[in-house]
Design a protein around this motif. Structure first.
Motif, PDB file in Angstrom:
ATOM      1  N   THR A 160       0.813  -1.288  -0.018  1.00 17.93           N
ATOM      2  CA  THR A 160       0.056  -0.155  -0.019  1.00 17.93           C
ATOM      3  C   THR A 160       0.747   1.387   0.059  1.00 17.93           C
ATOM      4  OG1 THR A 160      -1.708  -1.147   1.217  1.00 17.93           O
ATOM      5  CG2 THR A 160      -1.787   1.181   1.136  1.00 17.93           C
ATOM      6  N   PHE A 199      -5.580   5.006  -7.377  1.00 19.59           N
ATOM      7  CA  PHE A 199      -6.501   5.037  -6.320  1.00 19.59           C
ATOM      8  C   PHE A 199      -7.370   4.056  -6.127  1.00 19.59           C
ATOM      9  CE2 PHE A 199     -10.699   6.342  -4.562  1.00 19.59           C
ATOM     10  CZ  PHE A 199     -10.362   6.853  -3.195  1.00 19.59           C
ATOM     11  N   CYS A 225      -7.520   0.920  -3.187  1.00 18.49           N
ATOM     12  CA  CYS A 225      -8.491   0.551  -2.703  1.00 18.49           C
ATOM     13  C   CYS A 225      -9.063  -0.928  -2.888  1.00 18.49           C
ATOM     14  CB  CYS A 225     -10.035   1.426  -3.036  1.00 18.49           C
ATOM     15  SG  CYS A 225      -9.789   3.111  -2.671  1.00 18.49           S
ATOM     16  N   TRP A 269      -6.040  -3.343  -1.404  1.00 18.98           N
ATOM     17  CA  TRP A 269      -6.066  -3.336   0.054  1.00 18.98           C
ATOM     18  C   TRP A 269      -7.229  -4.264   0.684  1.00 18.98           C
ATOM     19  CZ3 TRP A 269      -9.156  -2.167   4.495  1.00 18.98           C
ATOM     20  CH2 TRP A 269      -8.719  -2.045   5.673  1.00 18.98           C
ATOM     21  N   ALA A 270      -8.510  -4.146  -0.040  1.00 19.86           N
ATOM     22  CA  ALA A 270      -9.439  -4.863   0.633  1.00 19.86           C
ATOM     23  C   ALA A 270      -9.413  -6.262   0.124  1.00 19.86           C
ATOM     24  CB  ALA A 270     -10.747  -4.161   0.008  1.00 19.86           C
ATOM     25  N   ASP A 312     -11.896  -7.498  -5.005  1.00 12.91           N
ATOM     26  CA  ASP A 312     -10.853  -6.715  -5.567  1.00 12.91           C
ATOM     27  C   ASP A 312     -11.705  -6.136  -6.889  1.00 12.91           C
ATOM     28  OD1 ASP A 312      -9.056  -6.224  -7.965  1.00 12.91           O
ATOM     29  OD2 ASP A 312      -7.568  -6.417  -6.133  1.00 12.91           O
ATOM     30  N   ILE A 319     -14.515  -3.381  -6.433  1.00 15.99           N
ATOM     31  CA  ILE A 319     -14.024  -2.187  -6.194  1.00 15.99           C
ATOM     32  C   ILE A 319     -13.237  -1.554  -7.243  1.00 15.99           C
ATOM     33  CG2 ILE A 319     -12.573  -0.747  -4.695  1.00 15.99           C
ATOM     34  CD1 ILE A 319     -13.313  -2.896  -2.529  1.00 15.99           C
ATOM     35  N   LEU A 374     -14.492   2.015  -9.882  1.00 24.20           N
ATOM     36  CA  LEU A 374     -13.769   3.147  -9.507  1.00 24.20           C
ATOM     37  C   LEU A 374     -12.772   3.995 -10.414  1.00 24.20           C
ATOM     38  CD1 LEU A 374     -12.702   2.778  -5.892  1.00 24.20           C
ATOM     39  CD2 LEU A 374     -14.236   4.525  -6.678  1.00 24.20           C
TER      40      LEU A 374
END
Length: 246
Positions: free
Chosen positions: A91, A131, A135, A138-139, A175, A178, A182
């Motif tokens: 990250t 970005f 996100c 990370w998730a 993954d 998201i 985005l």
């Protein structure tokens, strides 16, 4: 369950202890993560499927075979807490890359350098893509690590294939759901239908890759467990994602 060459231990028993190849696996994971963000995420390629015709897919799928073998290895061999450390390192590296990409694109070009427009075309979407990738990464990675670690304990270390495939199904669903909206919804050249098509195609392809790569995962996991002499279980692990201590 071990084959006699690895000692079964709780994750807490190796907390803070240096392990022979952990840093190498971490470096490999972060390198593949950064390359996938820069080279693969923004391009839609096409393959001609027999009986179906042209079918679009994200070029980032090329990095998946390496990245998810490494991701599974981290949790299976080293445990959730060390996988969590790597997720946070990845990250931080991605944030740094995004910041540097923004600065480099924004720097005024020299008068005799004529490639600024092409450079902006290639790297101009990087902040948005990164970005979204940040996100999603990370998730998705935390879901993948959590599911794999829990399944290992529940299965007593048996059926590695079930853990790697099951965690990929869950982690990549998060993954993809998201990342693609985005990163690309409303972007030039991306219709809502294309976003949905690529999203589900990527998810299905990644799960299929995980199935195909199961023999490779078995080889790498087995080799590292023997080299480290340990088989780590997360029976008493604190699964919060909001820490990096091992």
């Amino acid at each position: 369950m071990t084959d006699g060459r690895e000692r079964e231990v709780e994750a807490g028993a190796v907390a803070g202890r240096p392990l022979r190849y952990y840093d190498v696996v971490m470096a490999a994971f972060v390198a593949v993560l950064l390359l996938s963000n820069v080279l693969g995420a923004g391009k839609v390629a096409v393959v001609d499927l027999p009986g179906i015709g042209p079918w679009p897919f994200g070029a980032g799928i090329l990095f998946f075979p390496v990245s998810y073998v490494i991701g599974d290895v981290l949790t299976e061999v080293y445990g959730y807490t060390r996988a969590r450390r790597v997720i946070w390192v990845g990250t931080a590296a991605t944030v740094f890359m995004a910041a540097m990409a923004f600065v480099v694109v924004a720097l005024p070009p020299a008068p005799d350098w004529t490639n600024q427009a092409a450079y902006e075309t290639v790297f101009g979407q990087v902040p948005r893509i990164v970005f979204a990738s940040l996100c999603a990464f990370w998730a998705g990675e935390f879901v993948n690590a959590y599911v794999l670690a829990r399944m290992k304990v529940a299965s007593g270390g048996r059926h590695l294939w079930m853990r790697t495939i099951g965690s990929t199904v869950a982690g990549q669903a998060v993954d993809s759901l998201i990342f693609y909206p985005l990163a690309f919804l409303g972007a030039a050249g991306w219709t809502p239908q294309l976003v949905v098509t690529v999203l589900f195609t990527q998810w299905a392809l990644k799960v299929a890759w995980e199935v195909l790569l199961t023999p490779v995962t078995y080889l790498v996991v087995g080799g590292l467990k023997r080299a480290e002499g340990l088989d780590v279980y997360d029976r008493a692990t604190d699964f919060t994602p909001f820490r990096a201590k091992v």
